[in-house]
Enzyme design. Structure first.
Site, mmCIF file in Angstrom:
data_model
loop_
_atom_site.group_PDB
_atom_site.id
_atom_site.type_symbol
_atom_site.label_atom_id
_atom_site.label_comp_id
_atom_site.label_asym_id
_atom_site.label_seq_id
_atom_site.Cartn_x
_atom_site.Cartn_y
_atom_site.Cartn_z
ATOM 1 N N ARG A 131 -14.916 24.917 -24.197
ATOM 2 C CA ARG A 131 -15.317 26.113 -24.486
ATOM 3 C C ARG A 131 -16.329 26.656 -23.848
ATOM 4 O O ARG A 131 -16.583 27.720 -23.204
ATOM 5 C CB ARG A 131 -15.707 26.145 -25.885
ATOM 6 C CG ARG A 131 -14.410 26.212 -26.902
ATOM 7 C CD ARG A 131 -14.647 25.797 -28.208
ATOM 8 N NE ARG A 131 -15.115 24.427 -28.488
ATOM 9 C CZ ARG A 131 -15.906 23.924 -29.217
ATOM 10 N NH1 ARG A 131 -16.652 24.698 -30.078
ATOM 11 N NH2 ARG A 131 -16.017 22.751 -29.544
ATOM 12 N N HIS B 280 -15.803 17.246 -35.493
ATOM 13 C CA HIS B 280 -15.934 18.013 -34.235
ATOM 14 C C HIS B 280 -14.843 19.004 -34.294
ATOM 15 O O HIS B 280 -13.848 18.857 -34.870
ATOM 16 C CB HIS B 280 -15.709 17.029 -33.120
ATOM 17 C CG HIS B 280 -15.963 17.711 -31.662
ATOM 18 N ND1 HIS B 280 -15.101 18.525 -31.299
ATOM 19 C CD2 HIS B 280 -16.774 17.403 -30.702
ATOM 20 C CE1 HIS B 280 -15.627 18.954 -29.946
ATOM 21 N NE2 HIS B 280 -16.549 18.333 -29.729
#
Lengths: 265, 635, 260
Positions: free
Chosen positions: B269, B249
């Site tokens: 994000r 990740h």
């Protein structure tokens, strides 16, 4: 060492200390108990005093509305209760605000913790052998809080009226007066309104009881505002209680002639 | 063998995360007596860590979304190595599974019309993730847990016993699957609380044990993630698929050291957060690979416009699939443009008002405030890649989740294929429920059609002996030391960027570690002894580590969660190859190549020929059906 | 930066045990759980300890640190003085299994008694329409990670074990409140909240709220509103009279599973 331990009946970790807390957990209940004791003793004294509760156009919030026939004449005196003359006017009405505060969710926490020590602080063992809380008599009666809320609202209306009357000149009866007492009574009324409106019962009645806020936008809005105030219910409880006490003290001292008539207009 | 508790069930589900619970619910709904084996307490499984949401093409926010678009995104994310059938089933069934959760009490965030709200996420063309703030996994596991309880309540009222048809065995670890005459016969394990052994006799076993993250040092995974299911299946004779694909990740915490690896949700994000290097530059614009060029913005202005107007702008490059972002961060840090603690900056503070951050990302705010003393509404976070998910897993039939051994099923992270070489964020939560349901359903069907094999005494004896072995040895090393060295080895040598000589060194080191692990000894008794548990878990982590390293060495290309420094490009030839791990007679990993099944024509037609060109060999392109372009464009 | 911390950790099983002294290294930024892990890896391999996510999301590592109920993973060492002795004990309210691990099955039994989500059977999956303002109250309660610190700290059962059968504890009274406020739930759990789950035992002294690692306002947003709702159903004569006049029917009270 590889045998399975099929233990006896499970028990808690046997730790004798009533708490392992190392911070001064006892401080907060002590402060609460001391504060409440001082204020309650003063209010008892003032309620039984039966004198010096009116000064000019000001009436002590403890004595308003003044229902007894023995009341000192004033704009807030109603002379309605002839059969209780042996009681002071304050004692006749004290049940209303007292009941509201006694059953208030914040004060319940405060006195359960500081006086009844049930518990005095979190993770500190309480001293009682048995505990049933508010599940049965007598404490199940705490559930009447919402009725005291309505009574408190009635009182607030009277006390607001008193604050308005405090704008009258105590000697001439003409409007336009503004003295220290006026300020005290106005602030007193405002604080009591905020305290009452921020209460949990009010929050429930306004919108908390609804399942679908989206179907009641106005009540939802009101609930949102009250919820915000409710976060500070404890602070409002203390400030309003202290202010009532100070207001009575001011009027009492002024009526007793300790100091003169402070006024701006 | 008096101290073995025996139970008989129709279906035994190993793992009580999202996929295990969904499978168990389905098996119970099909009337099967079902056991749920949970390595930790009920409701604590790793699913709670999932933050962003569950991807399902419900089209609540953008009505243009549908299963075909979701399917395309999934295949692109996985770089076309996915089991296309699983990707298809997943895209088609995910909305129903999410709606079902809602009918079981889940409270997702809402749109203005009162539907389930959906958020943007890396690699998803439209807002697609059903979510609850940034704690969607918790909502999901609680809903499934409460559904299990609801079923138990039904049984309590109708049958007088809540555990008549579904029972949770909390803090119970399975150490062996038992196969008799080539079919599943049961599972053997221990209960943490007492150290007592348990035997589950059952014709059908569903492995839903999640991932392998604890093989690596920097990981977002918890102690449970020791590849138990992968190893159990291998040891029982089943096969693992494409184990080289491990997802790092891109955004894990990097500081303080004790929390290094803990996840920072991709929703940061998705909701507008941007990545910057130490020079303050939004560096992701420099890292958009060719295959994604058409779909991603080239300027900051366009990227910023996209949040409000997705129809006329392209996506910000921060929302590229995870493998791309992780590699880019890795490159920036290597180039000396990293943050003080060796990550990069993830900035949401300058992008959204503080109240909005608190509303959308409450648990991130809490996590940084509590653990790193960083207020994310005021300062940027420092983030870096962390081992997060394994795309590889037990090879299963795409429709039924059945593994190579009759009676064995696998679902969720422990199964392979669905996500290809890289999983899109949000696709795992929906994967759990889509295939959880299927596994439960087909396991129940299998039970109806099969005899119950008996478990032999020999199988039990050998399982007991293996489990007790660490107590029999004295003076050996501590399992903690071996585990720490294994994690370091995998992190250093088989991590995010891989080199041939390093992987060879890793395989050599694994041989040594295996020998060390065979000698570890443990102190204390059997009751709740974590040292003993770790000693037993080591076997699983070692075999999984070997599978990963062996497959990673074999695959000479870079694709998704497998990046070779010596073979940096994606190879169309390798796209046709699945790498299959099984165990040889010595218990060592044996690798075979297996061709991918060709994709169905109607699914191929969803892609433009120009896009397929980037993934496929010339020979494959020639044999494509006529009318090769998609009915609709990519935008 | 590193220093040696003095720890006193409760070791033992089945109730019998004692506080054992250890000295363990502490580095910058570490939490109590890190220190216990280091203790486990270096000095006490068999120290029993429950933990999972190490990020405050799963609620496994509940313990009492210097007498305060806390999550080990969310308690930073920097909040303590370096020369302070840290006393670490298992949760006091639940039977101990070993060392810091307790048997929390009480909570799972209570969870199983609360009648589940009961939507209108006519509403099919996918047809639910709920507004954000209607779901957000229950959403706050669903942040609960079931660490059971609130159950542990609540004096009703912490100090009075005999109340355990009658009292579900803050976590599960909050679950009742959550379902009561769920916009699509049809059942009426007000009677059983009082009669079967012991809401009346709560004296709103707010320790549950104080220890909640998720910062859920358990008392103000769940327990007190639930008390007010119970008053509306059970004790308020005006509401009762109003109901008689308008002939408004109360929703059904569901059966408590396991009770007959």
């Amino acid at each position: 060492m590889t045998q399975v331990t099929q233990g006896p009946a499970k028990t808690r970790a046997q730790i004798q200390a009533k708490t392992l807390r190392t911070d001064p957990w006892y401080r907060s209940p002590r402060v609460t108990a001391t504060g409440l004791t001082i204020i309650v003793l003063y209010l008892l004294f003032a309620s039984f005093a039966n004198t010096d509760y009116i000064f000019g156009s000001y009436i002590s919030p403890l004595y308003s509305p003044c229902l007894a026939t023995t009341c000192t004449p004033s704009d807030s005196s109603f002379f309605l209760v002839p059969w209780l003359t042996w009681l002071t006017p304050a004692i006749i009405i004290i049940g209303g605000p007292l009941g509201f505060r006694f059953t208030c969710y914040y004060y319940r926490k405060a006195y359960y913790r500081s006086f009844w020590r049930s518990p005095a602080a979190c993770a500190v063992a309480e001293p009682h052998a048995r505990y049933r809380g508010e599940s049965r008599l007598p404490l199940i009666i705490q559930n009447v809080h919402r009725y005291f809320f309505w009574i408190a609202i009635a009182f607030n209306i009277f006390l607001t009226y008193d604050a308005v009357v405090a704008f009258k000149n105590p000697y001439t009866g003409a409007w336009g007066h503004f003295g220290v007492g006026t300020l005290m009574l106005v602030v007193n009324a405002i604080l009591l309104w905020i305290y009452s409106v921020s209460c949990h019962a009010c929050r429930h009645i306004t919108g908390g009881r609804l399942k679908h806020f989206s179907k009641h936008p106005v009540r939802y809005k009101a609930w949102t505002v009250i919820s915000r105030l409710n976060n500070y219910h404890m602070q409002f409880a203390w400030v309003s209680l202290t202010w009532v006490t100070l207001t009575d003290l001011y009027i009492r001292l002024a009526a007793a002639g300790v100091f003169g008539h402070g006024r701006w207009i | 063998m008096t101290d073995i508790q025996r139970y008989s069930y129709d279906v035994v589900v190993i793992g009580a995360g999202g996929s295990g619970l969904r499978a168990a619910i389905e098996a119970r709904l099909a009337g099967k007596r079902t056991a749920i084996i949970s390595k930790s307490l009920f409701g604590k499984a790793h699913t709670v860590m999932a933050e962003g949401g569950a991807a399902a093409a419900m089209g609540n926010v953008n009505p243009a979304d549908n299963w075909q678009v979701h399917f395309r995104d999934t295949m692109r994310g996985g770089k076309f190595l996915n089991s296309w059938r699983m990707a298809e089933l997943h895209a088609k069934e995910a909305p129903d599974r999410v709606w079902e959760l809602e009918a079981w009490g889940a409270l997702f965030d809402r749109t203005k019309e009162g539907k389930i709200s959906q958020r943007n996420f890396g690699g998803h063309e439209y807002p697609r993730l059903a979510h609850v703030g940034d704690r969607t996994g918790l909502e999901m596991i609680r809903t499934l847990q409460q559904k299990v309880v609801a079923l138990q309540q039904e049984d309590a009222i109708n049958l007088g016993d809540p555990e008549a048809r579904v029972k949770v065995f909390a803090e119970t670890t399975i150490t062996r699957l038992i196969v008799e005459n080539g079919r599943m016969a049961g599972a053997f394990g221990y209960q943490r609380e007492t150290g007592g052994f348990v035997l589950f006799e059952a014709p059908a076993v569903i492995i839903a044990t999640g991932g392998i993250g604890k093989t690596f040092k920097v990981t977002s995974n918890s102690w449970e993630y020791t590849g138990d299911g992968h190893a159990l299946a291998l040891l029982a004779g089943a096969r693992l698929l494409n184990m080289e694909f491990v997802q790092f990740h891109p955004t894990g915490m990097v500081w303080p050291p004790s929390v290094k690896g803990i996840l920072v949700t991709e929703s940061v994000r998705g909701d507008g957060g941007v990545l910057r290097n130490s020079e303050g530059k939004r560096f992701m614009f420099d890292y958009v690979p060719d295959v994604f060029r058409a779909q991603y913005a080239e300027t900051e202005e366009e990227a910023d416009r996209w949040y409000d107007d997705q129809a006329n702008n392209r996506r910000p490059p921060e929302l590229l699939p995870r493998d791309e972002v992780a590699r880019s961060i890795n490159s920036e840090v290597k180039a000396g443009r990293g943050s003080p603690h060796g990550g990069v900056f993830l900035d949401i503070a300058s992008r959204l008002p503080a109240e909005e951050i608190l509303r959308r990302l409450p648990s991130m705010h809490h996590q940084f405030k509590q653990l790193a003393d960083v207020d994310i509404t005021a300062e940027p976070m420092e983030v870096g890649p962390t081992c997060h998910y394994v795309m590889g897993g037990i090879e299963v039939d795409p429709d039924t989740q059945a593994a190579a051994i009759p009676g064995l099923f696998s679902v969720g992270e422990s199964s392979g294929g669905m996500h290809g070489s890289n999983r899109l964020g949000g696709n795992s939560l929906s994967d759990l429920v889509v295939f959880g349901r299927r596994a439960g359903l087909y396991a129940a069907e299998y039970v109806d059609a099969t005899e119950r094999p008996a478990v032999s005494d020999a199988a039990i004896e050998s399982a007991v002996a293996e489990a007790l072995a660490p107590f029999e040895r004295t003076g050996g090393e501590s399992p903690y030391a071996v585990h720490a060295d294994l994690q370091q080895t995998m992190n250093d040598l088989v991590g995010i960027i891989r080199r041939e000589h390093e992987m060879e060194a890793a395989l050599k080191e694994l041989v040594t570690l295996r020998e060390r692990a065979a000698k570890v000894s443990v102190t204390g008794g059997r009751a709740y002894n974590p040292g003993w548990h770790l000693a037993l878990d080591l076997r699983n982590m070692l075999v999984v580590a070997e599978a990963i390293a062996t497959a990673a060495l074999e695959r000479q290309e870079s694709r998704g969660g497998h990046t070779r420094e010596d073979y940096p490009a994606m190879s169309p030839e390798w796209r046709q190859v699945n790498l299959i791990c099984s165990l040889d007679d010595d218990g060592r990993i044996k690798l075979t190549r297996q061709p991918l099944p060709p994709m169905r024509d109607d699914l191929l037609a969803l892609f433009e020929r120009s896009e397929l060109k980037k993934y496929m060999t010339d020979a494959e392109l020639v044999s494509l059906p006529a009318g090769d372009s998609a009915q609709e464009g990519n935008h | 930066m590193a220093y040696m911390a003095n720890l006193r950790v409760w070791r033992g099983d089945h109730g019998e045990g004692k506080l054992v002294d250890y000295s363990v290294e502490v580095n910058e930024g570490e939490v109590v759980l890190d220190i216990l892990h280091r203790l486990q890896a270096t000095q006490a391999n068999d120290l029993a300890l429950r933990w999972n996510c190490k990020a405050g999301k799963c609620g496994s590592c509940s313990m009492e640190i210097n007498g305060r109920p806390r999550l080990g993973c969310m308690t930073r060492m920097s909040i303590f003085d370096q020369d302070q002795v840290l006393t670490i004990t298992p949760m006091r309210t639940f039977p101990v299994i070993r060392d810091l691990v307790t048997d929390v099955s009480f909570n799972y039994e209570k969870a199983r008694q609360i009648p589940s989500f009961s939507p209108d059977p006519a509403t099919k999956p996918g047809e639910f329409r709920m507004q954000q303002v209607d779901v957000q109250r229950s959403q706050e309660f669903r942040k609960c990670i079931e660490c059971y610190l609130c159950q542990n700290v609540c004096h009703v059962i912490r100090d009075h074990e005999e109340n355990m059968p009658a009292y579900a504890g803050p976590r599960f009274l909050m679950r009742v409140a959550e379902l009561e406020m769920h916009p699509a739930d049809m059942a009426d759990r007000r009677n059983i909240a009082q009669d079967d789950f012991g809401l009346g035992y709560c004296n709103i002294t707010k320790c549950c709220t104080e220890v909640c690692p998720e910062g859920i306002h358990i008392t103000d947003n769940a327990l007190i509103p639930l008390k007010e709702r119970v008053v509306g159903r059970k004790y308020d004569p005006l509401v009762w009279l109003g109901g008689k006049i308008t002939r408004k029917q109360h929703r059904d009270t569901p059966r408590v599973p396991g009770k007959h």
